[in-house]
Motif scaffolding. Sequence first.
Motif, mmCIF file in Angstrom:
data_model
loop_
_atom_site.group_PDB
_atom_site.id
_atom_site.type_symbol
_atom_site.label_atom_id
_atom_site.label_comp_id
_atom_site.label_asym_id
_atom_site.label_seq_id
_atom_site.Cartn_x
_atom_site.Cartn_y
_atom_site.Cartn_z
ATOM 1 N N ARG A 182 -7.765 -13.108 25.961
ATOM 2 C CA ARG A 182 -7.819 -11.893 26.781
ATOM 3 C C ARG A 182 -7.274 -10.687 26.033
ATOM 4 N NH1 ARG A 182 -5.986 -14.022 32.549
ATOM 5 N NH2 ARG A 182 -4.664 -15.254 31.210
ATOM 6 N N SER A 225 -9.999 -9.634 23.944
ATOM 7 C CA SER A 225 -11.001 -8.980 24.783
ATOM 8 C C SER A 225 -10.599 -7.552 25.138
ATOM 9 C CB SER A 225 -11.236 -9.792 26.063
ATOM 10 O OG SER A 225 -11.732 -11.071 25.724
ATOM 11 N N ILE A 230 -9.703 -6.886 33.535
ATOM 12 C CA ILE A 230 -9.130 -8.229 33.401
ATOM 13 C C ILE A 230 -9.224 -8.970 34.723
ATOM 14 C CG2 ILE A 230 -6.996 -9.513 32.988
ATOM 15 C CD1 ILE A 230 -6.317 -7.177 31.010
ATOM 16 N N ASP A 268 -7.114 -10.199 36.844
ATOM 17 C CA ASP A 268 -6.278 -11.390 36.977
ATOM 18 C C ASP A 268 -4.842 -10.937 37.168
ATOM 19 O OD1 ASP A 268 -4.784 -13.715 36.800
ATOM 20 O OD2 ASP A 268 -5.607 -14.316 34.859
ATOM 21 N N PHE A 305 -2.045 -12.028 34.733
ATOM 22 C CA PHE A 305 -2.048 -11.567 33.339
ATOM 23 C C PHE A 305 -1.104 -10.378 33.226
ATOM 24 C CE2 PHE A 305 -3.887 -9.047 29.799
ATOM 25 C CZ PHE A 305 -3.867 -10.012 28.800
#
Length: 126
Positions: A45, A48, A68, A70, A73
């Motif tokens: 991630r 990313s 993201i 999430d 995270f």
Amino acid sequence: MAAESTPTPDDERDIEGYVDQRLFDDSFGTLADHVARKAALGDARRYSVLFLLYEREELSRKALADAIDDPSFDLTHHIGQLIDAGLVGRTGAPEGADGRQTFYKITHLGRQEIESDHENVTGHAP
């Protein structure tokens, strides 16, 4: 005609110093800097996030968090690792944007990492 031999470290215990000199002697950074950049990209991630910044150039923290999607995270922690590695920088809000938001921009080193990977993976320059 004698074949050229590859130089070896004088002291095998200083292999890192040898690599540092051979690879980074006349360039920006050190072996330790390079390894830190690679470590920062070791999370899918985080990588990313850097790739998204590569494509968009600059994004707000909110836009990154939305991408993201999430809540577990820890964006602050992970973006901090990218900043510490010199791959991402904080910037002021672009003209017309909410000045209360934090914006992030890919650095020259971050751009080089993505472009190198793109070329190695796809076989052609981006």
